[in-house]
Design an enzyme around this catalytic site. Structure first.
Site, PDB file in Angstrom:
ATOM      1  N   CYS A   1      -4.757  52.372  -2.600  1.00 30.88           N
ATOM      2  CA  CYS A   1      -3.905  51.270  -2.364  1.00 30.88           C
ATOM      3  C   CYS A   1      -4.133  50.099  -1.646  1.00 30.88           C
ATOM      4  O   CYS A   1      -4.066  49.019  -1.955  1.00 30.88           O
ATOM      5  CB  CYS A   1      -2.306  51.672  -2.107  1.00 30.88           C
ATOM      6  SG  CYS A   1      -2.478  52.613  -0.451  1.00 30.88           S
TER       7      CYS A   1
ATOM      8  N   HIS B   1       0.799  53.388   3.118  1.00 30.61           N
ATOM      9  CA  HIS B   1       0.634  52.770   1.682  1.00 30.61           C
ATOM     10  C   HIS B   1       0.603  51.283   1.862  1.00 30.61           C
ATOM     11  O   HIS B   1       1.405  50.636   2.652  1.00 30.61           O
ATOM     12  CB  HIS B   1       1.851  53.204   1.035  1.00 30.61           C
ATOM     13  CG  HIS B   1       1.853  52.712  -0.370  1.00 30.61           C
ATOM     14  ND1 HIS B   1       0.847  53.147  -1.151  1.00 30.61           N
ATOM     15  CD2 HIS B   1       2.693  52.138  -1.080  1.00 30.61           C
ATOM     16  CE1 HIS B   1       1.081  52.707  -2.469  1.00 30.61           C
ATOM     17  NE2 HIS B   1       2.183  51.912  -2.306  1.00 30.61           N
TER      18      HIS B   1
END
Length: 373
Positions: free
Chosen positions: A53, A322
């Site tokens: 990510c 994330h």
């Protein structure tokens, strides 16, 4: 006989020449507007290859910078390629093509990751990496692949040591990366004993800003903290060439060359010895008219105000978390949230959030690329 249409020069000195792409690009399918959206080019998700990510967020931000994308889509990068380090730049060009001219809702960055991973194996592992470090590696590799050599001429009319120091060319190597992202800091260093002043230049592509509060502050607060005068004492003393020994000094930084696109790294990760923590400070940053006038040397205030064009967000803590991205699309002028393969349009009010980690600002609004009809 066909007529050649002249193309308008943009504010970055790079032509928006999507209409003049090579025959290879003309054969690629282009996303069609569905009636509700003016265009969906540049609004493409990226597959997560296993904790990638961080990579996807950075690639989405770079994909939103029109002058950079146009440089690759136009094929200009081909003539600048250095044969011994062209793999990363070529893979980047193919990925930008897929993201702007492809017909898929999402694409895989596997080829680009593999090319960069050949040089930096850490990026091939399925472990979380730092987005800011990844960005610096990408910009450095693109510069190395595309650099040209420049031989500056001396300027005999300049007076004053500070002005001469500021006006020195940053580098003899230029590329689309240095043209867009590279800036220069000028440090004035005053010896507190002899009061003599010396100057030092330092180039940057990303400015890492301290966060002065644990709870809430503004981007201007971070900038003021970075550019405030600092006194170096004890173990931090600097060698004074006039006193010929280490002395306490006063150091102040200023921007002697403001980049066309300035990237701020908000230093949320605080590591002191074995203690690690993430600063979750809510940092307020403007979407338009960020004024850098107080920090730019007066004779170099060509680009004093900037508009936000992309944001990298980080959720979670230092050992995991994330990354996502918010990017403004040059076609629709709308903001989009990119969370790997998930893409959605968001209102301007959602762009300001407490998870921002990297901020991309442009000195000029991006022009809409010319499309071929």
């Amino acid at each position: 006989m066909t007529s050649q249409r002249s193309l308008p020069a943009d504010d970055f000195g790079i032509y928006y020449v999507l209409a003049e792409c090579t025959d290879y690009y003309d054969t690629l399918p282009v996303k069609e507007a569905d009636g509700s959206q003016p265009c969906s080019q540049g609004v493409t998700g990226l597959r997560n290859l296993g904790n990638t990510c961080y990579m996807n967020a950075i690639l989405q931000c770079l994909c939103s910078i029109s002058p950079l994308v146009e440089y690759f889509l136009s094929g200009k990068y081909i003539t600048a390629l250095q044969n011994d380090c062209s793999e990363v730049a070529t893979a980047f060009a193919y990925l930008m093509t897929d993201m702007w001219l492809g017909d898929s809702d999402c694409v895989s960055p596997e080829i680009f990751r593999s090319a960069l991973g050949n040089l930096y194996p850490a990026f091939t592992k399925k472990t979380q990496q730092d987005a800011q470090e990844f960005l610096i590696y990408v910009l450095n590799e693109l510069h190395e692949a595309l650099k040209k050599y420049h031989y500056p001429r001396r300027r005999s009319h300049e007076k004053g040591s500070a002005q001469r120091c500021c006006r020195k060319w940053i580098t003899t190597e230029t590329s689309v990366i240095t043209q867009l992202f590279e800036g220069q800091l000028n440090y004035s260093i005053v010896c507190l004993k002899c009061e003599k002043c010396t100057y030092k230049n330092e180039v940057f592509t990303v400015l890492s800003l301290p966060i002065p509060s644990e709870y809430e502050c503004s981007l201007q607060d971070c900038l003021q903290c970075f550019f405030q005068q600092d006194t170096l004492t004890w173990n931090n003393q600097i060698h004074c060439s006039f006193c010929e020994t280490k002395q306490e000094t006063a150091v102040r930084a200023g921007i002697s060359k403001a980049p066309k696109i300035i990237i701020f790294h908000l230093k949320r990760f605080d590591i002191q010895g074995t203690t690690k923590r993430k600063l979750r400070t809510d940092i307020h940053y403007p979407l338009t008219n960020l004024d850098l006038t107080p920090y730019i040397c007066p004779i170099f205030r060509k680009y004093p105000k900037y508009n936000l064009c992309a944001v990298v967000n980080h959720f979670g803590d230092l050992d995991g978390g994330h990354y996502t991205a918010f990017c403004k699309n040059s076609f629709t002028q709308a903001w989009y949230s990119f969370d790997d393969t998930r893409v959605s349009e968001i209102p301007d009010t959602s762009v300001q959030n407490a998870t921002a980690y990297l901020l991309f600002y442009s000195c000029q609004p991006f022009s809409i690329p010319i499309q071929k009809h």
